[in-house]
Design a protein around this motif. Structure first.
Motif, short mmCIF file in Angstrom:
data_model
loop_
_atom_site.label_atom_id
_atom_site.label_comp_id
_atom_site.label_asym_id
_atom_site.label_seq_id
_atom_site.Cartn_x
_atom_site.Cartn_y
_atom_site.Cartn_z
N CYS A 67 0.81 -1.21 0.00
CA CYS A 67 0.00 0.00 0.00
C CYS A 67 0.85 1.27 0.00
CB CYS A 67 -0.97 -0.01 1.18
SG CYS A 67 -0.20 -0.15 2.78
N TYR A 68 2.16 1.14 0.13
CA TYR A 68 3.03 2.31 0.06
C TYR A 68 3.24 2.70 -1.40
CZ TYR A 68 4.69 2.13 4.93
OH TYR A 68 4.79 2.18 6.29
N LYS A 69 3.33 3.99 -1.65
CA LYS A 69 3.72 4.45 -2.98
C LYS A 69 5.17 4.00 -3.19
CE LYS A 69 0.94 8.63 -2.69
NZ LYS A 69 0.99 10.08 -2.52
N PRO A 70 5.57 3.71 -4.41
CA PRO A 70 6.93 3.20 -4.65
C PRO A 70 8.04 4.09 -4.07
CG PRO A 70 5.62 2.91 -6.61
CD PRO A 70 4.77 3.70 -5.65
N ALA A 71 7.92 5.39 -4.20
CA ALA A 71 8.96 6.28 -3.68
C ALA A 71 9.03 6.22 -2.15
CB ALA A 71 8.70 7.72 -4.13
N MET A 72 7.88 6.17 -1.51
CA MET A 72 7.84 6.10 -0.04
C MET A 72 8.33 4.73 0.43
SD MET A 72 7.06 8.90 1.19
CE MET A 72 5.86 9.97 1.91
N ARG A 73 8.00 3.70 -0.31
CA ARG A 73 8.45 2.36 0.05
C ARG A 73 9.97 2.28 0.02
NH1 ARG A 73 6.91 -3.29 -2.90
NH2 ARG A 73 7.78 -4.58 -1.27
N GLU A 74 10.58 2.90 -0.98
CA GLU A 74 12.03 2.91 -1.06
C GLU A 74 12.64 3.71 0.10
OE1 GLU A 74 15.66 1.90 -1.84
OE2 GLU A 74 13.93 0.99 -2.83
N ARG A 75 12.01 4.81 0.46
CA ARG A 75 12.51 5.60 1.60
C ARG A 75 12.43 4.80 2.89
NH1 ARG A 75 9.54 11.28 1.22
NH2 ARG A 75 10.45 11.52 3.28
N VAL A 76 11.35 4.06 3.09
CA VAL A 76 11.22 3.25 4.30
C VAL A 76 12.25 2.12 4.29
CG1 VAL A 76 9.71 1.63 5.52
CG2 VAL A 76 8.81 3.81 4.76
N ARG A 77 12.49 1.54 3.14
CA ARG A 77 13.53 0.51 3.03
C ARG A 77 14.89 1.05 3.44
NH1 ARG A 77 12.17 -1.65 -2.53
NH2 ARG A 77 10.77 -3.34 -2.02
N GLN A 78 15.18 2.26 2.97
CA GLN A 78 16.45 2.90 3.30
C GLN A 78 16.56 3.12 4.82
OE1 GLN A 78 16.79 6.75 1.45
NE2 GLN A 78 19.02 6.63 1.40
N VAL A 79 15.49 3.59 5.42
CA VAL A 79 15.46 3.79 6.88
C VAL A 79 15.67 2.46 7.59
CG1 VAL A 79 13.92 4.36 8.81
CG2 VAL A 79 14.06 5.89 6.84
N MET A 80 14.97 1.43 7.16
CA MET A 80 15.06 0.12 7.81
C MET A 80 16.46 -0.47 7.68
SD MET A 80 11.96 -1.29 8.81
CE MET A 80 10.33 -0.60 8.87
#
Length: 110
Positions: A67-80
């Motif tokens: 449900c995350y937008k692709p750009a936000m999903r990548e940002r969360v991945r980076q944070v994780m």
């Protein structure tokens, strides 16, 4: 607070702490979150609230619904990627519980 509320509260707390760990190391060494990380935190918390699986949700990485937008999903991945290993030292209980949540299988969608 019932089981469902506790689970979602822990999920919200975990993502907020991970974003804070990342932001303090990458953007603002002391103080509040930068605007970019505050936006990411608000978005992630909103996604947790609107998850169709509710409290039975798996971690987002294991979820069949993205449900995350692709750009936000990548940002969360980076944070994780950055905060995940550091969580074991700073917040070991949350880190271990998050790993257990990663093993959770998604329930059938209602």
């Amino acid at each position: 607070m019932n089981r469902a509320e506790k689970r979602l509260a822990r999920e919200r707390r975990t993502i907020s702490i991970m974003i804070r760990v990342y932001c303090q190391a990458q953007h603002t060494p002391a103080g509040d979150l930068c605007a970019e990380c505050a936006e990411l935190e608000a978005y992630a918390l909103q996604r947790i609230e609107k998850c169709p699986f509710g409290w039975r949700k798996p971690t987002c990485a294991k979820c069949p619904i993205h449900c995350y937008k692709p750009a936000m999903r990548e940002r969360v991945r980076q944070v994780m990627r950055y905060a995940g290993p550091r969580m074991l030292i700073r917040h070991p209980k949350l880190a271990v519980l998050h790993m257990f949540d990663g093993w959770r299988k998604p329930p059938p969608r209602a």
